[in-house]
Scaffold this motif. Structure first.
Motif, short mmCIF file in Angstrom:
data_model
loop_
_atom_site.label_atom_id
_atom_site.label_comp_id
_atom_site.label_asym_id
_atom_site.label_seq_id
_atom_site.Cartn_x
_atom_site.Cartn_y
_atom_site.Cartn_z
N GLU A 155 0.82 -1.21 0.00
CA GLU A 155 0.00 0.00 0.00
C GLU A 155 0.86 1.27 0.00
OE1 GLU A 155 -3.37 2.22 2.81
OE2 GLU A 155 -2.70 0.18 3.27
N GLY A 156 1.92 1.28 0.81
CA GLY A 156 2.76 2.47 0.91
C GLY A 156 3.44 2.82 -0.41
N ALA A 157 3.88 1.79 -1.14
CA ALA A 157 4.52 2.03 -2.44
C ALA A 157 3.54 2.62 -3.43
CB ALA A 157 5.10 0.73 -2.98
N ARG A 158 2.31 2.12 -3.42
CA ARG A 158 1.30 2.65 -4.33
C ARG A 158 0.95 4.11 -3.97
NH1 ARG A 158 -1.67 -1.13 -7.44
NH2 ARG A 158 -0.99 -3.28 -7.14
N LYS A 159 0.89 4.41 -2.68
CA LYS A 159 0.61 5.79 -2.26
C LYS A 159 1.70 6.73 -2.76
CE LYS A 159 -2.06 5.07 1.99
NZ LYS A 159 -2.03 5.23 3.48
N TRP A 160 2.96 6.30 -2.62
CA TRP A 160 4.09 7.11 -3.09
C TRP A 160 3.99 7.37 -4.59
CZ3 TRP A 160 7.88 4.63 -6.24
CH2 TRP A 160 8.98 5.43 -6.58
N TRP A 205 0.91 9.64 -5.28
CA TRP A 205 1.15 11.00 -4.78
C TRP A 205 2.09 11.75 -5.72
CZ3 TRP A 205 4.75 14.55 -3.25
CH2 TRP A 205 4.33 15.58 -2.41
N GLY A 206 3.14 11.08 -6.17
CA GLY A 206 4.11 11.72 -7.05
C GLY A 206 3.52 12.07 -8.41
N THR A 207 2.76 11.14 -8.99
CA THR A 207 2.19 11.41 -10.32
C THR A 207 1.10 12.48 -10.24
OG1 THR A 207 0.75 9.46 -10.02
CG2 THR A 207 2.76 9.16 -11.31
N GLN A 208 0.32 12.46 -9.17
CA GLN A 208 -0.69 13.49 -9.02
C GLN A 208 -0.06 14.87 -8.80
OE1 GLN A 208 -3.24 11.99 -5.91
NE2 GLN A 208 -3.88 10.24 -7.15
N GLY A 258 11.68 11.69 -1.89
CA GLY A 258 12.40 10.74 -1.04
C GLY A 258 11.80 10.68 0.35
N ASP A 259 11.40 11.84 0.88
CA ASP A 259 10.75 11.86 2.20
C ASP A 259 9.41 11.14 2.15
OD1 ASP A 259 12.60 13.23 3.84
OD2 ASP A 259 11.99 15.17 3.02
N VAL A 260 8.64 11.38 1.09
CA VAL A 260 7.35 10.70 0.95
C VAL A 260 7.57 9.20 0.84
CG1 VAL A 260 5.34 10.40 -0.56
CG2 VAL A 260 6.23 12.69 -0.12
N PHE A 261 8.58 8.81 0.07
CA PHE A 261 8.91 7.40 -0.12
C PHE A 261 9.19 6.72 1.22
CE2 PHE A 261 11.89 3.95 -0.93
CZ PHE A 261 11.29 3.28 -1.98
N PRO A 280 16.99 11.59 6.29
CA PRO A 280 17.23 10.99 7.61
C PRO A 280 17.05 9.48 7.58
CG PRO A 280 15.06 12.01 7.52
CD PRO A 280 15.76 12.39 6.24
N THR A 281 17.69 8.79 8.50
CA THR A 281 17.55 7.33 8.59
C THR A 281 16.65 6.93 9.75
OG1 THR A 281 19.55 7.21 9.95
CG2 THR A 281 19.81 6.90 7.57
N ASP A 282 16.11 7.94 10.49
CA ASP A 282 15.28 7.63 11.65
C ASP A 282 13.79 7.79 11.34
OD1 ASP A 282 15.25 10.34 11.36
OD2 ASP A 282 15.69 10.82 13.45
N PHE A 283 13.42 7.60 10.07
CA PHE A 283 12.03 7.78 9.66
C PHE A 283 11.13 6.67 10.19
CE2 PHE A 283 14.17 5.25 6.50
CZ PHE A 283 13.27 4.27 6.16
N ASP A 284 11.70 5.55 10.59
CA ASP A 284 10.91 4.44 11.12
C ASP A 284 11.81 3.66 12.09
OD1 ASP A 284 10.01 1.38 10.92
OD2 ASP A 284 8.28 2.61 10.41
N PRO A 285 11.28 3.26 13.27
CA PRO A 285 12.10 2.54 14.25
C PRO A 285 12.73 1.26 13.70
CG PRO A 285 10.02 3.23 15.23
CD PRO A 285 9.92 3.52 13.77
N THR A 286 12.04 0.62 12.76
CA THR A 286 12.57 -0.62 12.17
C THR A 286 13.91 -0.36 11.50
OG1 THR A 286 10.29 -1.29 11.73
CG2 THR A 286 12.03 -2.55 10.65
#
Length: 436
Positions: A51-56, A59-62, A346-349, A363-369
């Motif tokens: 889902e996240g990849a499709r949103k990116w 969002w970019g094409t729109q 890149g931030d949206v991605f 940044p590399t701290d965008f997600d705890p994982t």
């Protein structure tokens, strides 16, 4: 990212086989934007399932259409297992999209030779990409054929809460610890490993981390050697028998009826904490968190040996977004790539797709994982680059034989590695001539 690696043909000769195989598959999902008179409509084929990849992507094409009202996009999502076969079918019928994705430059050479990939060398937007991640889209002559988008890893995705419930306070770093953790999870009423073998590509990715690590340790592209007949499964040059033995051992800890469980269902098991682990690619993080955004996930290297120093996380960036050199909308496509190479995208991605972007200065701290991945593996140097190491065979017939043999291995109650190896060598010898 999925990228999940796909069944791929060596050329257009096997398109007929691909057409027969795809006839039984679901239709591609197409997002068609509203158009106005005199609008340029760019077709973009991709294999993003998460889902996240499709949103990116949407969002970019729109955003591009908002800034360029004369341009709009038709986005077509294709099942990963049929993706390259569909592209080659479209190439034969001269119906290639304006833009498309590739996972591996080597596997797309036939499309490049046929003129369906634009040479991007020298494009200004490439300056936004971290040079460390350009090798996967650069051919031997130095030319660039795609815009890379993310850093993909091969390893283990785990649910931290499930591990804590089982009394596991840190990820395993040896094979013995891995099996002990599987037993602890099982004792706590948790499925140790989620398997979605109804989607057959997941079977090869269940052994990919082990296979890649051993190819890297041996310093050879073993899959290419086997495909060319320069090596066999039986010669055990990268310890393939041991890879199968470990696979067979951990099959005792997967969910019941894995062939009735698809990839999405497997991800739900991990998202809900009913399963402790999935062995696959880092794109799994996006898939799992799209099912449960509160999932507390971690990543660790597949620990295939007794030596903790061997537990390195495989990372690479290969493939990306390709512009069709024969497209009548090349200029608009190049402008689209410039947007997708921006820090904003890149931030949206990273936010939506939950994956490491290749764009500089993010940044590399965008997600705890990924904080854990960065701290434990990237910063400490416990990674290896598998950009030049495939997980699949280029020839579709060989890849099918590989998957069929692994499927029989899973179904075999004894999980006999010697029987599997014998069947693989016999099948491969029938399909391609042995190396002399």
């Amino acid at each position: 990212m999925k990228l999940r690696l796909r069944w791929i043909t060596a050329g257009f000769a096997s398109v007929a086989i691909a057409l027969l195989a795809s006839a039984c598959q679901p239709e591609p999902v197409t997002y068609i934007a509203k158009t106005k008179p005199n609008t340029q409509v760019l077709t973009w084929v991709h294999h993003f399932d998460e889902e996240g990849a499709r949103k990116w992507l949407e969002w970019g094409t729109q955003s591009f259409t908002k800034a360029h009202p004369s341009v709009t996009f038709n986005l077509t999502g294709v099942d990963g297992g049929n993706y390259m076969s569909l592209l080659r079918t479209r190439a034969v019928s001269n119906n290639m999209p304006d833009m498309y994705m590739i996972d591996n430059l080597e596997y797309a050479q036939d499309l490049i030779r046929s003129g369906y990939a634009m040479d991007l060398t020298g494009q200004p937007f490439l300056a936004q990409i971290d040079e460390r991640y350009m090798s996967g889209v650069r051919s031997a002559d130095g030319r660039i054929w795609a815009l890379p988008i993310d850093v993909n890893g091969a390893g283990v995705i785990y649910n931290k809460e499930a591990f804590a419930k089982a009394g596991i306070d840190h990820p395993p770093v040896t094979w013995e610890q891995f099996i002990a953790d599987c037993k602890a999870l099982q004792k706590a009423g948790i499925i140790p490993i989620a398997a979605g073998y109804k989607d057959s590509w997941t079977i090869t990715w269940d052994i990919a981390a082990d296979l890649l690590a051993n190819q890297y340790a041996s310093g050879r592209n073993w899959i290419s050697d086997v495909e060319a007949g320069r090596a066999s499964f039986a010669d055990d040059s990268i310890h393939f028998r041991s890879i199968l033995q470990r696979f067979g051992e951990r099959l005792n800890y997967v969910n019941a009826k894995p062939f009735d469980t698809d990839w999405n269902q497997a991800q739900v098991l991990l998202a809900d904490g009913r399963a402790g682990m999935i062995i696959n690619g880092t794109w799994t993080v996006d898939g799992v968190k799209s099912k449960n955004p509160q999932s507390n996930l971690g990543l660790f290297a597949f620990p295939y040996s007794k030596d903790p120093q061997d537990a390195k996380f495989g990372l690479k960036s290969t493939g990306g977004i390709v512009v069709n050199a024969k497209s009548p909308h090349k200029e608009a496509a190049l402008q689209t790539l410039a947007l997708f190479a921006s820090k904003e995208m890149g931030d949206v991605f990273q936010k939506d797709k939950k994956a490491l972007s290749v764009i500089k200065g993010l940044p590399t701290d965008f997600d705890p994982t990924y904080v854990e991945l960065d701290d434990k593996y990237i910063q400490s140097g416990f990674t290896y680059d598998w950009s030049s190491l495939p997980t699949d065979f280029i020839n579709l017939d060989l890849q099918k034989a590989f998957v069929n043999a692994l499927t029989k291995f899973v179904l075999d109650h004894d999980h006999n590695p010697d029987l599997c190896i014998q069947e693989l060598d016999q099948a491969f010898d029938r399909i391609r001539k042995p190396f002399k």
